[in-house]
Design a protein around this motif. Structure first.
Motif, PDB file in Angstrom:
ATOM      1  N   ALA A  40      -4.716  -8.725   7.104  1.00  7.75           N
ATOM      2  CA  ALA A  40      -6.056  -9.185   7.735  1.00  7.75           C
ATOM      3  C   ALA A  40      -5.963 -10.797   7.624  1.00  7.75           C
ATOM      4  O   ALA A  40      -7.217 -11.110   7.823  1.00  7.75           O
ATOM      5  N   LEU A  41      -5.231 -10.917   6.876  1.00  5.80           N
ATOM      6  CA  LEU A  41      -5.731 -12.655   6.916  1.00  5.80           C
ATOM      7  C   LEU A  41      -6.519 -13.377   5.310  1.00  5.80           C
ATOM      8  O   LEU A  41      -6.942 -13.576   6.138  1.00  5.80           O
ATOM      9  N   ALA A  44      -6.620 -14.823  -0.028  1.00  7.15           N
ATOM     10  CA  ALA A  44      -4.572 -14.665  -0.097  1.00  7.15           C
ATOM     11  C   ALA A  44      -3.526 -15.048   1.549  1.00  7.15           C
ATOM     12  O   ALA A  44      -2.032 -14.994   0.469  1.00  7.15           O
ATOM     13  N   SER A  94      -5.531  -8.630  -4.703  1.00 11.57           N
ATOM     14  CA  SER A  94      -4.068  -8.599  -6.368  1.00 11.57           C
ATOM     15  C   SER A  94      -5.232  -8.993  -7.591  1.00 11.57           C
ATOM     16  O   SER A  94      -3.999  -9.047  -8.368  1.00 11.57           O
ATOM     17  N   THR A 109     -10.503  -1.846  -0.211  1.00 13.99           N
ATOM     18  CA  THR A 109      -8.774  -2.480   0.996  1.00 13.99           C
ATOM     19  C   THR A 109      -7.590  -1.014  -0.445  1.00 13.99           C
ATOM     20  O   THR A 109      -6.524  -1.027   0.287  1.00 13.99           O
TER      21      THR A 109
HETATM   22  P1  NAD Z   1      -1.556 -11.388  -2.656  1.00 21.83           P
HETATM   23  O1  NAD Z   1      -3.181 -11.343  -3.328  1.00 21.83           O
HETATM   24  O2  NAD Z   1      -0.400 -12.876  -2.488  1.00 21.83           O
HETATM   25  O3  NAD Z   1      -1.300 -10.609  -1.009  1.00 21.83           O
HETATM   26  C1  NAD Z   1      -1.813 -10.018  -0.843  1.00 21.83           C
HETATM   27  C2  NAD Z   1      -1.713  -9.858   0.944  1.00 21.83           C
HETATM   28  O4  NAD Z   1      -3.141  -8.822   1.470  1.00 21.83           O
HETATM   29  C3  NAD Z   1      -2.778 -10.920   1.740  1.00 21.83           C
HETATM   30  O5  NAD Z   1      -1.819 -11.854   2.866  1.00 21.83           O
HETATM   31  C4  NAD Z   1      -3.789 -10.043   2.456  1.00 21.83           C
HETATM   32  O6  NAD Z   1      -4.501 -10.772   3.461  1.00 21.83           O
HETATM   33  C5  NAD Z   1      -3.457  -8.856   2.508  1.00 21.83           C
HETATM   34  N1  NAD Z   1      -4.828  -7.931   2.750  1.00 21.83           N
HETATM   35  C6  NAD Z   1      -5.859  -8.632   1.718  1.00 21.83           C
HETATM   36  N2  NAD Z   1      -6.604  -7.150   2.139  1.00 21.83           N
HETATM   37  C7  NAD Z   1      -6.011  -6.404   3.222  1.00 21.83           C
HETATM   38  C8  NAD Z   1      -6.386  -5.415   4.441  1.00 21.83           C
HETATM   39  N3  NAD Z   1      -7.692  -4.976   4.053  1.00 21.83           N
HETATM   40  N4  NAD Z   1      -5.730  -5.429   5.712  1.00 21.83           N
HETATM   41  C9  NAD Z   1      -4.754  -5.920   5.333  1.00 21.83           C
HETATM   42  N5  NAD Z   1      -4.079  -7.037   4.714  1.00 21.83           N
HETATM   43  C10 NAD Z   1      -4.651  -7.672   4.067  1.00 21.83           C
HETATM   44  O7  NAD Z   1      -0.869  -9.945  -3.397  1.00 21.83           O
HETATM   45  P2  NAD Z   1       0.712 -10.494  -4.492  1.00 21.83           P
HETATM   46  O8  NAD Z   1       0.489 -10.493  -4.824  1.00 21.83           O
HETATM   47  O9  NAD Z   1       1.705 -10.704  -3.020  1.00 21.83           O
HETATM   48  O10 NAD Z   1       0.225  -8.658  -4.466  1.00 21.83           O
HETATM   49  C11 NAD Z   1       1.339  -7.453  -3.209  1.00 21.83           C
HETATM   50  C12 NAD Z   1       1.597  -6.517  -3.834  1.00 21.83           C
HETATM   51  O11 NAD Z   1       1.908  -6.302  -4.901  1.00 21.83           O
HETATM   52  C13 NAD Z   1      -0.080  -5.668  -3.959  1.00 21.83           C
HETATM   53  O12 NAD Z   1      -0.920  -4.057  -4.138  1.00 21.83           O
HETATM   54  C14 NAD Z   1       0.026  -5.903  -6.119  1.00 21.83           C
HETATM   55  O13 NAD Z   1      -0.845  -4.854  -6.328  1.00 21.83           O
HETATM   56  C15 NAD Z   1       1.393  -5.596  -6.185  1.00 21.83           C
HETATM   57  N6  NAD Z   1       1.965  -6.392  -7.972  1.00 21.83           N
HETATM   58  C16 NAD Z   1       2.128  -7.823  -7.507  1.00 21.83           C
HETATM   59  C17 NAD Z   1       2.365  -8.477  -9.113  1.00 21.83           C
HETATM   60  C18 NAD Z   1       2.350  -9.795  -9.348  1.00 21.83           C
HETATM   61  O14 NAD Z   1       2.764  -9.981  -9.483  1.00 21.83           O
HETATM   62  N7  NAD Z   1       1.844 -10.511  -7.870  1.00 21.83           N
HETATM   63  C19 NAD Z   1       3.011  -7.301  -9.400  1.00 21.83           C
HETATM   64  C20 NAD Z   1       3.165  -5.747  -9.225  1.00 21.83           C
HETATM   65  C21 NAD Z   1       2.323  -5.309  -8.491  1.00 21.83           C
END
Ligand code: NAD
Ligand code: DAU
Length: 358
Positions: A40-41, A44, A94, A109
């Motif tokens: 969805a850009l 983040a 996140s 989300t």
């Molecule tokens: P991030 O916030 O960097 O990226 C999230 C992405 O999801 C973004 O590109 C955003 O545009 C997209 N997004 C958000 N809402 C959306 C929607 N409704 N429809 C489509 N796209 C959507 O997150 P991240 O740090 O890359 O984390 C990715 C996954 O890993 C998440 O599920 C998070 O819970 C999990 N996670 C993250 C970590 C961490 O340390 N960052 C650790 C364990 C698990």
């Protein structure tokens, strides 16, 4: 060993998702399939994290689809258009702090979006052969640890923030779709990731940039909260391993076996960044600012990842010293990426919500 052909990656413009896509297309020659990135850009997501891939693989092996995982019609159309056989579901809100200031989008989300994807997969995959839905989750669903012990796959869920509660809900839905409808799912719960392309609201990139820019270094509470850090490429290799050989219906913990108190990590970063950027580390230490604690701040996370090591043969490859050095180099070099991602809604949000936190 599964043969993955048309992989729908959700959230592929975010931190972990874009690293996953880079790793697959650039570093896994045996993967000859196609990646469809549904994102969805939001604030983040950043298409600049993938521009080189769009040029190199666009149209054939890499397709970008701008849309919302909550939009059932759109998601159904993608399953049909691309013959999706694999889902790797990264998309989420996140950031824990944001979930405290505004939980609603986390519920939409993380809960409704996951539900929508599960329904679309259930509808598209009536046969259930050769398909898999992998859900990416977090160690935060397990709650907070005392001084000893580690989360295993059987640790009861005890989420403490709106973020972790929304992720826990999505995990339960994923498991329920397996038990009730037989949907072939796998699930992983990972500890804190770090590495290139991480949005600079998270601890490590925030501190790197604040050190370079001479800004205050905000430490929550007493700085003694503990996180278990894993390099993003190691996390993604684990996901790739699960996709190929993970047992459907199973969950796997992923972690770095690498626990650090926030304040100790900050001193290490100060030394490293100061050396690379030609700063005086003692002067930089003077900018450490202890600020009001995050409400409900989980004290300690630690992951027991013996199951994935033992059953699937995964192990972490990147040590913390090496990973941190690569990460610092990346942020010091990729200044236009940093400027781009900080120029939008982010700055406004920081001023509005973090203004009075001291
Ligand atoms: P991030 O916030 O960097 O990226 C999230 C992405 O999801 C973004 O590109 C955003 O545009 C997209 N997004 C958000 N809402 C959306 C929607 N409704 N429809 C489509 N796209 C959507 O997150 P991240 O740090 O890359 O984390 C990715 C996954 O890993 C998440 O599920 C998070 O819970 C999990 N996670 C993250 C970590 C961490 O340390 N960052 C650790 C364990 C698990
Ligand atoms: O454990 C996995 C989780 O790790 C993921 O599920 C989340 O998506 C990811 O954001 C991360 O959550 P944390 O809350 O642990 O990460 P964050 O970088 O926000 O904070 C790490 C630690 O540093 C935490 O104890 C809070 C503290 N902190 C954070 C910031 C942003 C500070 O002391 N100062 C800060 O300015």
């Amino acid at each position: 060993m599964r043969n993955l052909k048309n992989i729908l990656v959700t959230g592929g413009a975010g931190f972990i998702g874009c690293n996953f896509i880079h790793q697959l297309l650039e570093g896994e020659p045996e993967f000859t399939g196609r990646i469809i990135n549904l994102d969805a850009l939001t604030y983040a997501g950043n298409s600049a994290s993938l521009t080189d891939l769009a040029g190199q693989f666009g149209g054939t092996r890499y397709c970008f689809e701008h849309g919302d995982i909550c939009d059932r019609g759109f998601v159904d159309a993608l399953f049909n258009k691309y013959g999706v056989d694999t889902v790797v579901h990264f998309a989420a809100e996140s950031h824990v702090d944001r979930s405290i200031y505004g939980p609603e989008t986390f519920i939409k989300t993380n809960v409704m979006g996951t539900f929508t994807l599960l329904e679309a997969a259930r509808n598209a995959w009536k046969q259930g052969d050769g398909v898999v839905f992998h859900h990416i989750s977090t160690d935060e669903v397990y709650g907070s640890l005392g001084e000893t012990g580690a989360f295993s796959e059987t640790t009861p869920y005890d989420p403490r923030s709106p973020y972790s509660a929304s992720k826990a809900s999505s995990d339960h839905l994923v498991m329920a779709y397996h038990h009730t409808y037989g949907l072939p799912i796998t699930l992983s719960n990972c500890s804190n990731n770090y590495g290139p392309y991480q949005f600079p609201e998270k601890l490590i990139p925030l501190m790197i940039l604040n050190i370079v820019e001479g800004k205050p270094l905000p430490v929550y509470g007493d700085g003694k909260n503990i996180r278990d850090w894993v390099y993003v490429e190691d996390h993604n290799r684990a996901v790739w391993t699960i996709l190929h050989t993970g047992i459907t219906g199973e969950k796997y913990n992923i972690g770095g076996e690498n626990e650090w108190e926030n304040i100790r990590l900050l001193h290490t970063l100060i030394d490293l960044v100061s050396k690379k950027a030609g700063l005086d580390p003692e002067k930089v230490r003077g900018t450490i600012t202890f600020v009001k604690d995050r409400p409900g701040h989980d004290r300690r996370y630690a992951i027991d990842c013996s199951k994935i090591k033992r059953e699937l043969g995964w192990t972490r490859k990147v040590g913390f010293e090496e990973g941190l050095a690569k990460t610092v180099d990346w942020y010091l070099t990729n200044t236009s990426w940093v400027d781009g991602i900080r120029s939008g809604e982010y700055q406004h949000w920081v001023e509005k919500n973090y203004g009075e936190r001291d």
